[in-house]
Design a protein around this motif. Structure first.
Motif, PDB file in Angstrom:
ATOM      1  N   SER A  48       0.884  -1.634  -0.274  1.00  0.00           N
ATOM      2  CA  SER A  48       0.319   0.208  -0.292  1.00  0.00           C
ATOM      3  C   SER A  48       1.168   1.441  -0.414  1.00  0.00           C
ATOM      4  N   TYR A  51       1.579   1.545  -2.997  1.00  0.00           N
ATOM      5  CA  TYR A  51       0.654   1.932  -4.059  1.00  0.00           C
ATOM      6  C   TYR A  51       0.392   3.323  -4.233  1.00  0.00           C
ATOM      7  N   SER A  55       0.642   6.848  -6.571  1.00  0.00           N
ATOM      8  CA  SER A  55      -0.444   7.553  -6.667  1.00  0.00           C
ATOM      9  C   SER A  55      -0.351   9.095  -7.112  1.00  0.00           C
ATOM     10  N   GLY A 102       1.504  -3.600  -7.047  1.00  0.00           N
ATOM     11  CA  GLY A 102       1.111  -1.881  -6.090  1.00  0.00           C
ATOM     12  C   GLY A 102       1.523  -1.010  -6.645  1.00  0.00           C
ATOM     13  N   GLY A 106      -1.943   1.655  -8.257  1.00  0.00           N
ATOM     14  CA  GLY A 106      -1.737   3.201  -7.994  1.00  0.00           C
ATOM     15  C   GLY A 106      -2.007   4.396  -8.316  1.00  0.00           C
ATOM     16  N   GLY A 345      -4.511   3.626  -0.959  1.00  0.00           N
ATOM     17  CA  GLY A 345      -3.579   3.064  -1.220  1.00  0.00           C
ATOM     18  C   GLY A 345      -3.774   2.570   0.316  1.00  0.00           C
TER      19      GLY A 345
END
Length: 396
Positions: A48, A51, A55, A102, A106, A345
């Motif tokens: 995460s 991610y 992002s 990820g 993302g 995320g």
């Protein structure tokens, strides 16, 4: 149907299936490899973080360089990730796979969010219809991915990655062709119903109130999503410990995604919650309800119902957050989408990690009960702050 949805909704649907095939593969494989709840949480936390980082870096690059061009390159990367997934056998290989996938998701979802928001707003489509149809597209895909992911992981794991190879290669080619033909917009003739405004425009036109609501519900989305993501990550091991077959876990965990889908359908067709904080507070009661139901999650039906309410706990604040977040100026669509996906995320890592610590500490279900009730207290405290102290501060 073609007047309401277009091919980029289909793309969102397809990628969401793949996202949850990958995530259930990671969590089910971790359970098979005898990871503790904390270790399952850690692998989700690492994925995460990647991610969220993707992002806020690559995620809004589509605005600068073209959404379709960026997505085509990302699908070429997904082709590599899917090839690598075929070779995953060990905890270290699983961790690396979690990181690699990820980074793709993302980066991808802010691109498709930004492209849809940019294109449909220029067509005069009602903003709630923009966000609502997008959320319905990916949430439907999630249901399929979660349902069959654990079964395929146990029985035929290579199919998960073959689907990834087909999706990535076909999508890269088709998006590239579409970009050359139509440019960086979606060519779509919407039904008249999509251009009808169905919300309180006076609230949306109040920029100060919108900023307050956007921040408030991004925070609450993060908190409510912690319960959902913990259920998604930890239920395979809980189901295994309850003496149930792991390959059937998806048919129980999918309750969470059905809950997400049902919430989106309801809250997109009924807009009475827009700007009404009392109704929003009532709807958020699904979070403590999840904690209470978790006490009984020892057999298939209680597992399914607990997962269903965990989905409500995520989808209710998600609807609020994406509605207020993407109702922004056209040039901010990419940025808002990237910020939104960064929050998503982060909660997909923090939720399983904190949940894993509590489930290990309190021996399973009791840890989930403590977790959900503590988060409920935090949610209502945040809402109280924004509706009392934050408002007073803003007026001074």
């Amino acid at each position: 149907m073609g007047r309401f949805f277009h091919k980029y909704h289909l793309l969102s649907f397809s990628v969401s299936i793949q996202a949850y095939l990958f995530s259930t593969f990671i969590n089910s494989t971790a359970a098979k490899l005898n990871f503790t709840f904390t270790q399952i949480g850690l692998i989700n936390l690492v994925a995460s973080f990647v991610y969220a980082l993707a992002s806020i870096t690559i995620g809004h690059s589509g605005y600068k360089y073209g959404y379709k061009k960026t997505m085509s390159l990302l699908f070429a990367y997904l082709l590599f990730v899917s090839f690598y997934g075929l070779a995953v056998r060990t905890p270290y290989a699983l961790t690396l796979f979690a990181i690699l996938q990820g980074a793709f998701f993302g980066s991808f979802f802010p691109q498709v969010e930004g492209l849809i928001a940019k294109s449909e707003s220029t067509l005069g489509i009602d903003p709630p219809s923009i966000t609502g149809r997008f959320t319905l597209s990916w949430s439907t895909g999630n249901i399929i991915g979660v349902t069959f992911g654990p079964y395929l992981t146990v029985r035929l794991s290579y199919i998960i990655f073959m689907i990834g190879l087909i999706l990535s290669s076909c999508s890269a080619i088709l998006i590239t062709k579409d970009g050359r033909k139509s440019g960086d917009v979606i060519v779509f003739k919407p039904a008249h119903k999509l251009t009808e405004h169905t919300y309180n425009s006076s609230i949306v036109n109040d920029s100060k109130l919108m900023r307050k609501l956007r921040l408030e519900y991004r925070i609450i989305l993060f908190l409510g999503g912690l319960v959902y993501t913990s259920v998604m990550a930890d239920f395979p091991k809980l189901i295994l410990l309850a003496g149930l077959n792991l390959d059937k876990a998806g048919f129980l965990i999918v309750g969470a995604n059905i809950g997400v889908f049902l919430t989106f359908v309801l809250l997109q067709s009924w807009k009475g919650w827009v700007g009404n904080e009392k109704i929003c507070a009532l709807l958020l009661s699904v979070v403590p309800a999840t904690g209470i139901l978790a006490i009984f999650a020892k057999s298939p039906l209680p597992f399914f119902i607990t997962a269903l309410f965990a989905g409500f706990s995520y989808a209710v604040p998600y609807t609020f957050a994406i509605f207020y977040g993407l109702l922004s100026e056209t040039e901010a669509h990419g940025k808002q989408g990237a910020l939104h996906e960064m929050v998503i995320g982060m909660l997909f890592g923090v939720g399983p990690f904190l949940g894993g610590l509590l489930l290990d500490r309190f021996n399973g279900n009791t840890g989930l009960v403590v977790y959900a009730l503590a988060i409920s207290l935090a949610i209502y405290s945040i809402q109280l702050f924004f509706n009392k102290f934050y408002v007073l501060k803003s007026q001074n």
